[in-house]
Design a protein around this motif. Structure first.
Motif, PDB file in Angstrom:
ATOM      1  N   THR A  79       0.827  -1.209   0.000  1.00 22.33           N
ATOM      2  CA  THR A  79       0.000   0.000   0.000  1.00 22.33           C
ATOM      3  C   THR A  79       0.861   1.258   0.000  1.00 22.33           C
ATOM      4  O   THR A  79       0.480   2.271  -0.593  1.00 22.33           O
ATOM      5  CB  THR A  79      -0.948   0.015   1.200  1.00 22.33           C
ATOM      6  OG1 THR A  79      -0.207  -0.074   2.420  1.00 22.33           O
ATOM      7  CG2 THR A  79      -1.936  -1.144   1.126  1.00 22.33           C
ATOM      8  N   ASP A  83       0.620   4.289  -2.703  1.00 19.93           N
ATOM      9  CA  ASP A  83       0.443   5.685  -2.290  1.00 19.93           C
ATOM     10  C   ASP A  83       1.536   6.591  -2.850  1.00 19.93           C
ATOM     11  O   ASP A  83       1.259   7.697  -3.317  1.00 19.93           O
ATOM     12  CB  ASP A  83       0.439   5.790  -0.762  1.00 19.93           C
ATOM     13  CG  ASP A  83      -0.798   5.187  -0.127  1.00 19.93           C
ATOM     14  OD1 ASP A  83      -1.811   5.020  -0.842  1.00 19.93           O
ATOM     15  OD2 ASP A  83      -0.749   4.860   1.073  1.00 19.93           O
ATOM     16  N   ASP A  84       2.783   6.103  -2.784  1.00 18.77           N
ATOM     17  CA  ASP A  84       3.925   6.923  -3.199  1.00 18.77           C
ATOM     18  C   ASP A  84       5.099   5.995  -3.484  1.00 18.77           C
ATOM     19  O   ASP A  84       5.682   5.433  -2.556  1.00 18.77           O
ATOM     20  CB  ASP A  84       4.293   7.917  -2.096  1.00 18.77           C
ATOM     21  CG  ASP A  84       5.500   8.776  -2.449  1.00 18.77           C
ATOM     22  OD1 ASP A  84       6.060   8.617  -3.554  1.00 18.77           O
ATOM     23  OD2 ASP A  84       5.904   9.608  -1.609  1.00 18.77           O
ATOM     24  N   ARG A 130      -1.696   1.634  -9.879  1.00 19.45           N
ATOM     25  CA  ARG A 130      -2.798   2.415  -9.301  1.00 19.45           C
ATOM     26  C   ARG A 130      -4.108   2.120 -10.028  1.00 19.45           C
ATOM     27  O   ARG A 130      -5.174   2.060  -9.407  1.00 19.45           O
ATOM     28  CB  ARG A 130      -2.483   3.905  -9.393  1.00 19.45           C
ATOM     29  CG  ARG A 130      -1.341   4.375  -8.520  1.00 19.45           C
ATOM     30  CD  ARG A 130      -1.779   4.819  -7.172  1.00 19.45           C
ATOM     31  NE  ARG A 130      -2.708   5.930  -7.217  1.00 19.45           N
ATOM     32  CZ  ARG A 130      -3.151   6.574  -6.131  1.00 19.45           C
ATOM     33  NH1 ARG A 130      -2.743   6.198  -4.939  1.00 19.45           N
ATOM     34  NH2 ARG A 130      -4.010   7.568  -6.242  1.00 19.45           N
ATOM     35  N   ARG A 138      -6.956  -1.931  -1.616  1.00 17.56           N
ATOM     36  CA  ARG A 138      -6.097  -0.959  -0.930  1.00 17.56           C
ATOM     37  C   ARG A 138      -6.690  -0.570   0.417  1.00 17.56           C
ATOM     38  O   ARG A 138      -5.983  -0.524   1.436  1.00 17.56           O
ATOM     39  CB  ARG A 138      -5.912   0.293  -1.790  1.00 17.56           C
ATOM     40  CG  ARG A 138      -5.104   0.057  -3.052  1.00 17.56           C
ATOM     41  CD  ARG A 138      -4.987   1.331  -3.867  1.00 17.56           C
ATOM     42  NE  ARG A 138      -4.287   2.392  -3.132  1.00 17.56           N
ATOM     43  CZ  ARG A 138      -4.231   3.650  -3.535  1.00 17.56           C
ATOM     44  NH1 ARG A 138      -4.841   4.024  -4.658  1.00 17.56           N
ATOM     45  NH2 ARG A 138      -3.560   4.539  -2.839  1.00 17.56           N
ATOM     46  N   THR A 142      -4.930  -1.281   4.064  1.00 13.79           N
ATOM     47  CA  THR A 142      -4.559  -0.112   4.861  1.00 13.79           C
ATOM     48  C   THR A 142      -5.190  -0.157   6.251  1.00 13.79           C
ATOM     49  O   THR A 142      -4.571   0.245   7.242  1.00 13.79           O
ATOM     50  CB  THR A 142      -4.975   1.173   4.137  1.00 13.79           C
ATOM     51  OG1 THR A 142      -4.296   1.243   2.878  1.00 13.79           O
ATOM     52  CG2 THR A 142      -4.629   2.412   4.950  1.00 13.79           C
TER      53      THR A 142
END
Length: 244
Positions: A79, A83-84, A130, A138, A142
């Motif tokens: 995750t 996200d990044d 994504r 996701r 999370t």
């Protein structure tokens, strides 16, 4: 007080289904359909069907199954990448990334249809990931808790930091720790049941039980039943006591 528990899954839906079959057989033998089943995390990475594992667990929860799913370090790495892709997890060595071969993230992305994730520029891989990973997957990963207590047993993915109250444990320790937890012989006030550190077979150390039997590396996926502090492995032939 009875609970069932399953070790690190790592994208092996077939092994997970067979572990649940062994649990179902034990439930029938003892007449118990209410005891919780705790999954010790690392749902994803290295294995062939991470989305299938997540769908299986989501469907069970939606059907009202008494299941608890804990967060593993690989679940947070996945995750975090979504996200990044530049994010460096607090528990990961600086020279590694989610797409490093040692982590197994490329296998997870491949199971979602993202090809050759470890061999292409990160930006397009991230964009494809994504788009490919459902928001429900996701959100599920999370929101996973990092520990669960049931009676005299504490379930976590990796372990706890010895000497720190359970209420003060950090998520990073709960999903990443090895030392000083693995070598600490003290009684922690609960029997700590964990995975994360792969072994050839599930092992009882007296104060803790490690159920990561290496499914990520071709080993079996361990399922066990715990009553009080007594532990039995669940096999095709029934219960086998696991003692210190």
């Amino acid at each position: 007080m009875r609970s069932y528990v399953i070790g690190d899954i790592h994208g092996h839906l077939d092994l997970l289904q067979r572990a649940h079959d062994r649990i179902a057989a034990d439930r029938r033998a003892v007449g118990d359909d209410a005891a919780p089943v705790i999954h010790l995390g690392d749902l994803v990475d290295r294995g062939p069907d991470s989305p299938g594992v997540i769908d299986f667990l989501l469907e069970g929860a939606a059907a009202g199954a008494p299941w608890v799913v804990l967060k593993g370090n690989h679940d947070r790495l996945f995750t975090g990448f979504l996200d990044d892709p530049k994010r460096q997890d607090a528990g990961l060595r600086a020279e590694l990334s989610y797409l490093h071969p040692k982590i197994g993230g490329a296998q997870t992305l491949a199971s979602y249809g993202v090809r050759a994730a470890g061999d292409r520029p990160v930006a397009p891989v991230h964009a494809e990931a994504r788009a490919a990973v459902p928001a429900a997957h996701r959100d599920f990963l999370t929101a996973l808790p990092a520990m669960h207590r049931h009676g005299e047993v504490l379930f976590v993915h990796a372990g706890i930091r010895p000497g720190v109250a359970l209420a003060n444990q950090t998520e990073t320790d709960l999903i990443w720790i090895r030392e000083p937890f693995l070598s600490d012989p003290r009684d922690h006030g609960v029997l700590v049941v964990h995975g994360h550190t792969a072994l050839d077979r599930a092992t009882h150390y007296g104060n803790r039980v490690n159920l990561d039997s290496g499914a990520a590396y071709g080993g079996p996926l361990t399922a066990a039943v715990i009553e009080g502090r007594d532990v039995w492995l669940l096999t095709e032939g029934g219960r086998v006591a696991l003692r210190p």
